[in-house]
Design an enzyme around this catalytic site. Structure first.
Site, PDB file in Angstrom:
ATOM      1  N   ASP A  40      -5.223  13.938  -7.904  1.00  0.00           N
ATOM      2  CA  ASP A  40      -5.066  13.202  -6.189  1.00  0.00           C
ATOM      3  C   ASP A  40      -6.574  12.425  -6.103  1.00  0.00           C
ATOM      4  OD1 ASP A  40      -3.836  14.260  -3.193  1.00  0.00           O
ATOM      5  OD2 ASP A  40      -5.308  13.196  -3.265  1.00  0.00           O
ATOM      6  N   GLY A  45      -5.976  12.917   1.214  1.00  0.00           N
ATOM      7  CA  GLY A  45      -5.431  14.943   1.047  1.00  0.00           C
ATOM      8  C   GLY A  45      -6.956  15.408   1.650  1.00  0.00           C
ATOM      9  N   LEU A  70      -3.442   7.043 -16.495  1.00  0.00           N
ATOM     10  CA  LEU A  70      -3.447   8.288 -16.512  1.00  0.00           C
ATOM     11  C   LEU A  70      -4.598   9.553 -17.378  1.00  0.00           C
ATOM     12  CD1 LEU A  70       0.443   8.600 -15.791  1.00  0.00           C
ATOM     13  CD2 LEU A  70      -1.886   9.137 -13.791  1.00  0.00           C
ATOM     14  N   TYR A 155       4.525   0.566   2.927  1.00  0.00           N
ATOM     15  CA  TYR A 155       5.156   1.951   2.871  1.00  0.00           C
ATOM     16  C   TYR A 155       6.712   1.879   2.548  1.00  0.00           C
ATOM     17  CZ  TYR A 155       5.859   7.371   3.507  1.00  0.00           C
ATOM     18  OH  TYR A 155       6.141   8.163   3.380  1.00  0.00           O
TER      19      TYR A 155
HETATM   20  N1  LIG Z   1       5.697  14.477   5.019  1.00  0.00           N
HETATM   21  C1  LIG Z   1       6.997  14.104   5.473  1.00  0.00           C
HETATM   22  O1  LIG Z   1       7.434  14.101   6.306  1.00  0.00           O
HETATM   23  C2  LIG Z   1       6.978  12.740   4.480  1.00  0.00           C
HETATM   24  C3  LIG Z   1       7.768  11.768   4.753  1.00  0.00           C
HETATM   25  C4  LIG Z   1       8.725  11.129   3.413  1.00  0.00           C
HETATM   26  C5  LIG Z   1       7.771  11.175   1.992  1.00  0.00           C
HETATM   27  N2  LIG Z   1       6.698  11.413   1.920  1.00  0.00           N
HETATM   28  C6  LIG Z   1       6.003  11.394   0.857  1.00  0.00           C
HETATM   29  O2  LIG Z   1       6.072  13.180   0.632  1.00  0.00           O
HETATM   30  C7  LIG Z   1       4.885  12.424  -0.121  1.00  0.00           C
HETATM   31  C8  LIG Z   1       3.837  13.579  -0.124  1.00  0.00           C
HETATM   32  O3  LIG Z   1       3.300  12.870   1.551  1.00  0.00           O
HETATM   33  P1  LIG Z   1       2.018  14.062   2.655  1.00  0.00           P
HETATM   34  O4  LIG Z   1       3.278  14.688   3.589  1.00  0.00           O
HETATM   35  O5  LIG Z   1       2.026  15.398   1.213  1.00  0.00           O
HETATM   36  O6  LIG Z   1       0.942  13.429   2.168  1.00  0.00           O
HETATM   37  P2  LIG Z   1      -0.160  13.128   2.582  1.00  0.00           P
HETATM   38  O7  LIG Z   1      -0.933  12.061   2.461  1.00  0.00           O
HETATM   39  O8  LIG Z   1      -0.469  14.257   2.560  1.00  0.00           O
HETATM   40  O9  LIG Z   1       0.002  13.397   1.577  1.00  0.00           O
HETATM   41  C9  LIG Z   1      -0.366  12.361  -0.280  1.00  0.00           C
HETATM   42  C10 LIG Z   1      -1.781  12.879  -1.594  1.00  0.00           C
HETATM   43  O10 LIG Z   1      -1.486  11.713  -1.780  1.00  0.00           O
HETATM   44  C11 LIG Z   1      -2.742  11.249  -2.651  1.00  0.00           C
HETATM   45  N3  LIG Z   1      -2.772  10.139  -2.975  1.00  0.00           N
HETATM   46  C12 LIG Z   1      -2.849   8.670  -2.123  1.00  0.00           C
HETATM   47  N4  LIG Z   1      -2.707   7.834  -3.107  1.00  0.00           N
HETATM   48  C13 LIG Z   1      -3.140   8.384  -3.899  1.00  0.00           C
HETATM   49  C14 LIG Z   1      -3.267   8.032  -5.326  1.00  0.00           C
HETATM   50  N5  LIG Z   1      -3.125   6.316  -5.908  1.00  0.00           N
HETATM   51  N6  LIG Z   1      -3.594   8.564  -6.039  1.00  0.00           N
HETATM   52  C15 LIG Z   1      -3.902   9.480  -6.387  1.00  0.00           C
HETATM   53  N7  LIG Z   1      -3.692  10.371  -4.952  1.00  0.00           N
HETATM   54  C16 LIG Z   1      -2.951   9.781  -4.011  1.00  0.00           C
HETATM   55  C17 LIG Z   1      -3.398  11.372  -1.124  1.00  0.00           C
HETATM   56  O11 LIG Z   1      -4.782  11.643  -1.079  1.00  0.00           O
HETATM   57  C18 LIG Z   1      -2.660  12.988  -0.387  1.00  0.00           C
HETATM   58  O12 LIG Z   1      -3.270  14.212  -2.033  1.00  0.00           O
HETATM   59  C19 LIG Z   1       4.227  11.183  -0.290  1.00  0.00           C
HETATM   60  O13 LIG Z   1       4.751  10.080  -1.011  1.00  0.00           O
HETATM   61  C20 LIG Z   1       5.161  10.868   0.822  1.00  0.00           C
HETATM   62  O14 LIG Z   1       5.608   9.374   1.542  1.00  0.00           O
HETATM   63  C21 LIG Z   1       6.734  13.023   3.349  1.00  0.00           C
END
Ligand SMILES: NC(=O)c1ccc[n+]([C@@H]2O[C@H](COP(=O)([O-])OP(=O)(O)OC[C@H]3O[C@@H](n4cnc5c(N)ncnc54)[C@H](O)[C@@H]3O)[C@@H](O)[C@H]2O)c1
Length: 342
Positions: A40, A45, A70, A155
């Site tokens: 992450d 996050g 990676l 997005y």
């Molecule tokens: N929570 C929802 O309702 C929902 C709905 C649809 C899709 N999603 C997808 O699920 C995934 C997780 O969502 P979430 O709700 O936990 O969001 P979140 O923002 O809490 O988690 C996303 C995480 O990805 C990390 N991140 C972002 N860009 C990064 C990068 N380039 N390299 C490494 N880490 C990176 C962030 O720091 C964060 O910890 C996302 O891909 C989101 O699009 C979530």
């Protein structure tokens, strides 16, 4: 319903591990006996989400942006979950470039890795690929109705590009991919200030402040509790289905219905205030989950009031902890979670 029978192997990479969903996924993988490489960049996050797992011998956390090459230990992982992308509009609209790159370049890096090592990749996509839907509920076969140049495009189009890339690598290079389209997950570890409707309403209700409803509040969403969502992801990873699969709760609710439930469950007397609907905000969302039922044997199980009650409990505890730390003078301004500020 905790863990379905599984052939999940032991070395698993989770990208976006310190996020809301990623942290719950890490927990469940560790419960299954997996070794987890948690990546992450901490952009949206919070390491606190993994704090309770910090000493777990099978978890290794690396702060890493997946748009960069990676780390070498990623080559040992047999399964790759890609959740790395900010999910809250408030966040991703402030960082549109990082958002689109995290989807498009991030998934490309993971696909290249998967092609090289033979790992299986599950990419987490979103119901936002359907945009403002003209088909309701939304089946996976629906192509969507997305504004490709609007404020949400970084997005929505990033996720659409990532899906296309996954299927291109599957078709041309034989990479084994899974694609989950999530619809509004909620639960503990949503961040208090990140602008999602469930956390907004709860934080406002607990603080006795008005709940902000956008538009007339009759727009709908389908809310899926985090345990159900993570269960769906684990099942999908193990399943034999390559195309996108909707994971969401087919019980569609208006924002007014959600607000009423939050107020009742939180015991709050807050009123509602109405503000203009943000640009391109979808007016309805409801998944058709026929594919998930059929291929994964999955459907959400946690009733909305139960899920909301657990989430409200989490926010109450978070607020109490922050209050205690503030009283001791040990909380940094950025870490401070003050109900009165939100
Ligand atoms: N929570 C929802 O309702 C929902 C709905 C649809 C899709 N999603 C997808 O699920 C995934 C997780 O969502 P979430 O709700 O936990 O969001 P979140 O923002 O809490 O988690 C996303 C995480 O990805 C990390 N991140 C972002 N860009 C990064 C990068 N380039 N390299 C490494 N880490 C990176 C962030 O720091 C964060 O910890 C996302 O891909 C989101 O699009 C979530």
């Amino acid at each position: 319903m905790k863990n379905p029978p599984s052939a999940t192997p032991h070395a698993v990479l989770v990208a976006g591990a310190a996020g809301f969903l990623g942290s719950h996924l890490c927990e469940r993988l560790l419960e299954r006996g997996c070794r987890v490489l948690a990546l992450d960049d901490l952009s949206s996050g919070d390491l606190q989400h993994l704090e309770h797992l910090r000493r777990h011998p099978a978890l290794r956390f690396v702060r890493h942006d997946i748009t960069e090459p990676l780390p070498t230990e990623a080559r040992d992982c047999e399964r790759l979950f890609n959740l790395a992308c900010p999910a809250s509009p408030a966040y991703y609209q402030r960082h549109p470039v990082a958002t689109v790159l995290s989807s498009a370049v991030g998934v490309w890096r993971l696909l290249e890795l998967a092609q090289h090592t033979g790992a299986r990749l599950l990419h987490v996509s979103t119901s936002e690929v359907y945009g403002e839907p003209q088909v309701h509920p939304q089946p996976e076969a629906y192509w969507g109705h997305v504004n490709p140049v609007g404020p949400r495009a970084c997005y929505d189009e990033g996720k659409r590009c990532a899906e296309a890339m996954c299927l291109a690598y599957a078709a041309e290079r034989g990479v084994v991919v899974r694609i989950a389209r999530l619809f509004n997950a909620y639960g503990p570890r949503l961040r208090p200030g990140d602008g999602r409707v469930v956390s907004n309403f709860i934080v406002q209700a607990l603080a006795g402040r008005p709940l902000t409803v956008y538009g007339d509040g009759l727009q709908t969403r389908s809310f899926c509790y985090v345990d159900d969502t993570v269960d769906g992801l684990l099942r999908l990873m193990d399943a034999g289905f390559t195309g996108p699969v909707n994971l969401g709760n087919p019980q569609e609710r208006t924002m007014l219905d959600l607000a009423e439930r939050v107020l009742r469950l939180a015991g709050s007397r807050s009123r509602l205030v109405f503000e203009a609907l943000p640009a391109d905000d979808p007016t309805r969302r409801c998944p058709d989950i026929t594919l998930a039922r059929h291929h994964l044997g999955w459907a959400p199980r946690v009733p909305i009031d139960e899920g909301l009650a657990r989430t409200i409990e989490y926010f109450r505890a978070l607020s109490a902890q922050a209050g205690a730390r503030r009283a001791q003078g040990s909380v940094s301004p950025s870490a401070a979670y003050s109900l009165s500020r939100l």
